[in-house]
Design an enzyme around this catalytic site. Structure first.
Site, PDB file in Angstrom:
ATOM      1  N   TYR A   1      16.481 -14.667  -1.109  1.00  0.00           N
ATOM      2  CA  TYR A   1      16.157 -16.130  -1.477  1.00  0.00           C
ATOM      3  C   TYR A   1      17.290 -16.960  -0.523  1.00  0.00           C
ATOM      4  O   TYR A   1      16.687 -18.076  -0.136  1.00  0.00           O
ATOM      5  CB  TYR A   1      16.722 -16.233  -3.104  1.00  0.00           C
ATOM      6  CG  TYR A   1      16.593 -17.721  -3.810  1.00  0.00           C
ATOM      7  CD1 TYR A   1      15.376 -17.998  -4.093  1.00  0.00           C
ATOM      8  CD2 TYR A   1      17.637 -18.406  -3.930  1.00  0.00           C
ATOM      9  CE1 TYR A   1      15.001 -19.256  -4.708  1.00  0.00           C
ATOM     10  CE2 TYR A   1      17.524 -19.759  -4.480  1.00  0.00           C
ATOM     11  CZ  TYR A   1      16.174 -19.832  -4.997  1.00  0.00           C
ATOM     12  OH  TYR A   1      15.939 -21.323  -5.386  1.00  0.00           O
TER      13      TYR A   1
ATOM     14  N   LYS B   1      15.577 -20.147   1.613  1.00  0.00           N
ATOM     15  CA  LYS B   1      16.196 -21.656   1.308  1.00  0.00           C
ATOM     16  C   LYS B   1      17.167 -22.253   2.462  1.00  0.00           C
ATOM     17  O   LYS B   1      16.856 -23.465   2.620  1.00  0.00           O
ATOM     18  CB  LYS B   1      17.043 -21.598   0.300  1.00  0.00           C
ATOM     19  CG  LYS B   1      16.304 -21.368  -1.154  1.00  0.00           C
ATOM     20  CD  LYS B   1      15.088 -22.296  -1.160  1.00  0.00           C
ATOM     21  CE  LYS B   1      14.106 -22.121  -2.457  1.00  0.00           C
ATOM     22  NZ  LYS B   1      13.103 -23.196  -2.606  1.00  0.00           N
TER      23      LYS B   1
ATOM     24  N   ILE C   1      19.364 -25.092 -12.564  1.00  0.00           N
ATOM     25  CA  ILE C   1      18.917 -25.766 -13.383  1.00  0.00           C
ATOM     26  C   ILE C   1      18.113 -25.107 -14.354  1.00  0.00           C
ATOM     27  O   ILE C   1      17.619 -24.153 -14.319  1.00  0.00           O
ATOM     28  CB  ILE C   1      18.083 -26.756 -12.578  1.00  0.00           C
ATOM     29  CG1 ILE C   1      18.547 -27.276 -11.169  1.00  0.00           C
ATOM     30  CG2 ILE C   1      17.193 -27.927 -13.595  1.00  0.00           C
ATOM     31  CD1 ILE C   1      19.712 -28.302 -11.476  1.00  0.00           C
TER      32      ILE C   1
ATOM     33  N   THR D   1      15.284 -24.178 -15.938  1.00  0.00           N
ATOM     34  CA  THR D   1      13.867 -24.178 -15.991  1.00  0.00           C
ATOM     35  C   THR D   1      13.542 -22.567 -15.989  1.00  0.00           C
ATOM     36  O   THR D   1      14.404 -21.590 -16.017  1.00  0.00           O
ATOM     37  CB  THR D   1      13.495 -24.483 -14.396  1.00  0.00           C
ATOM     38  OG1 THR D   1      13.771 -23.739 -13.408  1.00  0.00           O
ATOM     39  CG2 THR D   1      13.864 -26.047 -14.030  1.00  0.00           C
TER      40      THR D   1
ATOM     41  N   ASP E   1      -0.696 -25.884  -8.239  1.00  0.00           N
ATOM     42  CA  ASP E   1       0.123 -24.824  -8.649  1.00  0.00           C
ATOM     43  C   ASP E   1      -0.818 -23.653  -9.060  1.00  0.00           C
ATOM     44  O   ASP E   1      -2.219 -23.507  -9.036  1.00  0.00           O
ATOM     45  CB  ASP E   1       0.683 -24.976 -10.218  1.00  0.00           C
ATOM     46  CG  ASP E   1       1.852 -23.695 -10.487  1.00  0.00           C
ATOM     47  OD1 ASP E   1       3.016 -24.583 -10.512  1.00  0.00           O
ATOM     48  OD2 ASP E   1       1.918 -22.535 -10.577  1.00  0.00           O
TER      49      ASP E   1
ATOM     50  N   ASP F   1      -2.293 -21.421  -4.262  1.00  0.00           N
ATOM     51  CA  ASP F   1      -1.510 -20.541  -3.889  1.00  0.00           C
ATOM     52  C   ASP F   1      -1.025 -20.992  -2.568  1.00  0.00           C
ATOM     53  O   ASP F   1      -1.751 -21.239  -1.741  1.00  0.00           O
ATOM     54  CB  ASP F   1      -2.043 -18.959  -3.577  1.00  0.00           C
ATOM     55  CG  ASP F   1      -0.927 -18.138  -3.556  1.00  0.00           C
ATOM     56  OD1 ASP F   1      -0.010 -18.507  -2.841  1.00  0.00           O
ATOM     57  OD2 ASP F   1      -1.136 -16.886  -3.860  1.00  0.00           O
ATOM     58  N   VAL F   2       0.261 -21.332  -2.634  1.00  0.00           N
ATOM     59  CA  VAL F   2       0.854 -22.142  -1.438  1.00  0.00           C
ATOM     60  C   VAL F   2       0.946 -21.071  -0.074  1.00  0.00           C
ATOM     61  O   VAL F   2       1.405 -21.630   0.955  1.00  0.00           O
ATOM     62  CB  VAL F   2       2.225 -22.607  -1.647  1.00  0.00           C
ATOM     63  CG1 VAL F   2       2.081 -24.063  -2.613  1.00  0.00           C
ATOM     64  CG2 VAL F   2       3.138 -21.745  -2.322  1.00  0.00           C
TER      65      VAL F   2
HETATM   66  N1  LIG Z   1      15.899 -23.977 -11.098  1.00  0.00           N
HETATM   67  C1  LIG Z   1      16.904 -23.903 -10.476  1.00  0.00           C
HETATM   68  O1  LIG Z   1      17.893 -23.780 -10.693  1.00  0.00           O
HETATM   69  C2  LIG Z   1      16.595 -24.047  -8.990  1.00  0.00           C
HETATM   70  C3  LIG Z   1      17.882 -24.339  -8.188  1.00  0.00           C
HETATM   71  C4  LIG Z   1      17.733 -24.635  -6.653  1.00  0.00           C
HETATM   72  C5  LIG Z   1      16.375 -24.438  -6.296  1.00  0.00           C
HETATM   73  N2  LIG Z   1      15.250 -24.313  -6.846  1.00  0.00           N
HETATM   74  C6  LIG Z   1      14.050 -24.629  -6.031  1.00  0.00           C
HETATM   75  O2  LIG Z   1      13.147 -25.614  -6.958  1.00  0.00           O
HETATM   76  C7  LIG Z   1      11.849 -25.311  -6.644  1.00  0.00           C
HETATM   77  C8  LIG Z   1      11.339 -25.391  -8.177  1.00  0.00           C
HETATM   78  O3  LIG Z   1      12.018 -24.349  -8.928  1.00  0.00           O
HETATM   79  P1  LIG Z   1      11.596 -24.582 -10.675  1.00  0.00           P
HETATM   80  O4  LIG Z   1      13.010 -24.218 -11.219  1.00  0.00           O
HETATM   81  O5  LIG Z   1      10.904 -25.406 -11.010  1.00  0.00           O
HETATM   82  O6  LIG Z   1      10.679 -23.064 -10.722  1.00  0.00           O
HETATM   83  P2  LIG Z   1       9.671 -22.700 -12.119  1.00  0.00           P
HETATM   84  O7  LIG Z   1       9.621 -21.420 -11.878  1.00  0.00           O
HETATM   85  O8  LIG Z   1      10.069 -23.460 -13.432  1.00  0.00           O
HETATM   86  O9  LIG Z   1       8.662 -23.511 -11.285  1.00  0.00           O
HETATM   87  C9  LIG Z   1       8.063 -23.154  -9.853  1.00  0.00           C
HETATM   88  C10 LIG Z   1       6.435 -23.122  -9.982  1.00  0.00           C
HETATM   89  O10 LIG Z   1       6.107 -22.528  -8.686  1.00  0.00           O
HETATM   90  C11 LIG Z   1       4.846 -21.977  -8.900  1.00  0.00           C
HETATM   91  N3  LIG Z   1       4.768 -21.108  -7.939  1.00  0.00           N
HETATM   92  C12 LIG Z   1       5.307 -19.872  -7.663  1.00  0.00           C
HETATM   93  N4  LIG Z   1       4.701 -19.169  -6.618  1.00  0.00           N
HETATM   94  C13 LIG Z   1       3.567 -20.039  -6.084  1.00  0.00           C
HETATM   95  C14 LIG Z   1       2.565 -19.708  -5.202  1.00  0.00           C
HETATM   96  N5  LIG Z   1       2.816 -18.621  -4.470  1.00  0.00           N
HETATM   97  N6  LIG Z   1       1.697 -20.649  -5.143  1.00  0.00           N
HETATM   98  C15 LIG Z   1       1.620 -21.887  -5.932  1.00  0.00           C
HETATM   99  N7  LIG Z   1       2.660 -22.200  -6.979  1.00  0.00           N
HETATM  100  C16 LIG Z   1       3.592 -20.934  -7.186  1.00  0.00           C
HETATM  101  C17 LIG Z   1       4.974 -21.271 -10.215  1.00  0.00           C
HETATM  102  O11 LIG Z   1       3.728 -21.102 -10.726  1.00  0.00           O
HETATM  103  C18 LIG Z   1       5.798 -22.382 -11.150  1.00  0.00           C
HETATM  104  O12 LIG Z   1       4.946 -23.088 -11.796  1.00  0.00           O
HETATM  105  C19 LIG Z   1      11.830 -23.862  -6.249  1.00  0.00           C
HETATM  106  O13 LIG Z   1      11.496 -23.949  -4.819  1.00  0.00           O
HETATM  107  C20 LIG Z   1      13.140 -23.408  -6.378  1.00  0.00           C
HETATM  108  O14 LIG Z   1      13.441 -22.394  -5.396  1.00  0.00           O
HETATM  109  C21 LIG Z   1      15.412 -24.176  -8.378  1.00  0.00           C
END
Ligand SMILES: NC(=O)c1ccc[n+]([C@@H]2O[C@H](COP(=O)([O-])OP(=O)(O)OC[C@H]3O[C@@H](n4cnc5c(N)ncnc54)[C@H](O)[C@@H]3O)[C@@H](O)[C@H]2O)c1
Length: 258
Positions: free
Chosen positions: A159, A163, A192, A194, A41, A67-68
């Site tokens: 977004y 996706k 979700i 989060t 992360d 950083d991804v």
């Molecule tokens: N939570 C939801 O409702 C939801 C719904 C659909 C899809 N998603 C997808 O699921 C995945 C996880 O989401 P989440 O809810 O756990 O979000 P979150 O914000 O809780 O966690 C995302 C993590 O990604 C890290 N991150 C962001 N940019 C980064 C970068 N450039 N390099 C490295 N790390 C980075 C952040 O530091 C964080 O720890 C995401 O791709 C999100 O789009 C989430």
């Protein structure tokens, strides 16, 4: 570990976005089910804390700051995974960002940042992990897309585009890498509970109202929980899904059924 069925025992998993939400929960579950985890992360402190928690519960885990969107760092992370754990069987691409922005006023920089973090990153991840997986005889890649990679919503065109890109990148890679025994599937969560959703709702003026509206869009009448997505990730990571590739695993409380 207590209650473990060893569903991914002996496998090595690289999980991005592991400091929070779906990445962290997937790491906890995969570790509990016997996988060795390379957790990454950009949030170093929070990521290390998740790794420490997994290790304290008896899991095998190592954390790297990443950083991804940084191509050179991907090369290092994959090399370090191979060096430390010997192979790579499972790749979970969970790092991502969300947010709302109106199309009429969105800046090109905002657009590009969304596409870079959510889509370019998955290209880089697969590009550099794929050869190591192939070398080991195959593996399973799980890309976190979204319901918003399948249906649109106002105020988040960047977004949705990112996706939707993940969905099609997944399908094309699945076909290209099937001969290498690398399965590639996407997961499409509904909203979700989060940090991503909670922060996005906090940042808009009518956040509470918006939350209520979102809940009504999920047939089950609530938002999802991170562990409900992690179970899907585990299924795709394990041999239980051995005949699945190029598929969309929708876990959305009925959001897209309407
Ligand atoms: N939570 C939801 O409702 C939801 C719904 C659909 C899809 N998603 C997808 O699921 C995945 C996880 O989401 P989440 O809810 O756990 O979000 P979150 O914000 O809780 O966690 C995302 C993590 O990604 C890290 N991150 C962001 N940019 C980064 C970068 N450039 N390099 C490295 N790390 C980075 C952040 O530091 C964080 O720890 C995401 O791709 C999100 O789009 C989430």
């Amino acid at each position: 570990m207590a209650n473990s069925k060893g569903r991914v025992a002996g496998k090595v998993a690289l999980i991005t976005g592991g400091a929070s939400g779906l990445g962290a929960e997937s790491a906890r579950l995969l570790a509990a089910e016997g996988a060795s985890i390379m957790l990454t992360d950009r949030a170093a402190e929070a990521g290390q804390a998740v790794a420490d928690e997994i290790a304290a519960a008896g899991g095998k885990v190592h954390f790297l700051t990443q950083d991804v969107v940084d191509e050179a760092r991907w090369i290092e992370v994959v090399a370090e995974t191979k060096k430390r754990f010997g192979r790579l069987d499972i790749l979970v691409n969970s790092a991502g960002i969300g947010g709302f922005s109106e199309l009429m006023t969105m800046g090109l920089a905002d657009w590009r940042n969304m596409i870079a973090v959510n889509l370019d990153s998955i290209f880089l991840s697969m590009r550099y992990s794929g050869p190591v997986m192939a070398e080991g005889g195959g593996g399973s890649i799980i890309n976190l897309s979204s319901i918003l990679g399948k249906v649109g919503t106002p105020g988040a065109s960047h977004y949705c585009a990112s996706k939707g890109g993940v969905l099609m990148l997944t399908k094309a890679a699945a076909l290209e890498w099937a001969p290498l025994k690398i399965r590639v599937n996407s997961v499409h969560p509904g909203y979700i509970e989060t940090a991503m959703v909670q922060n996005a709702l906090r940042e808009i003026p009518n956040g509470n109202e918006m939350r209520d509206q979102l809940i009504t869009k999920h047939a089950l009448g609530r938002l999802g929980m991170a562990h409900e997505i992690a179970e899907g990730v585990l299924f795709l990571a394990s041999d239980a899904s051995s005949f699945m590739t190029g598929a969309e695993l929708v876990i959305d409380g009925g959001y897209t059924a309407a």
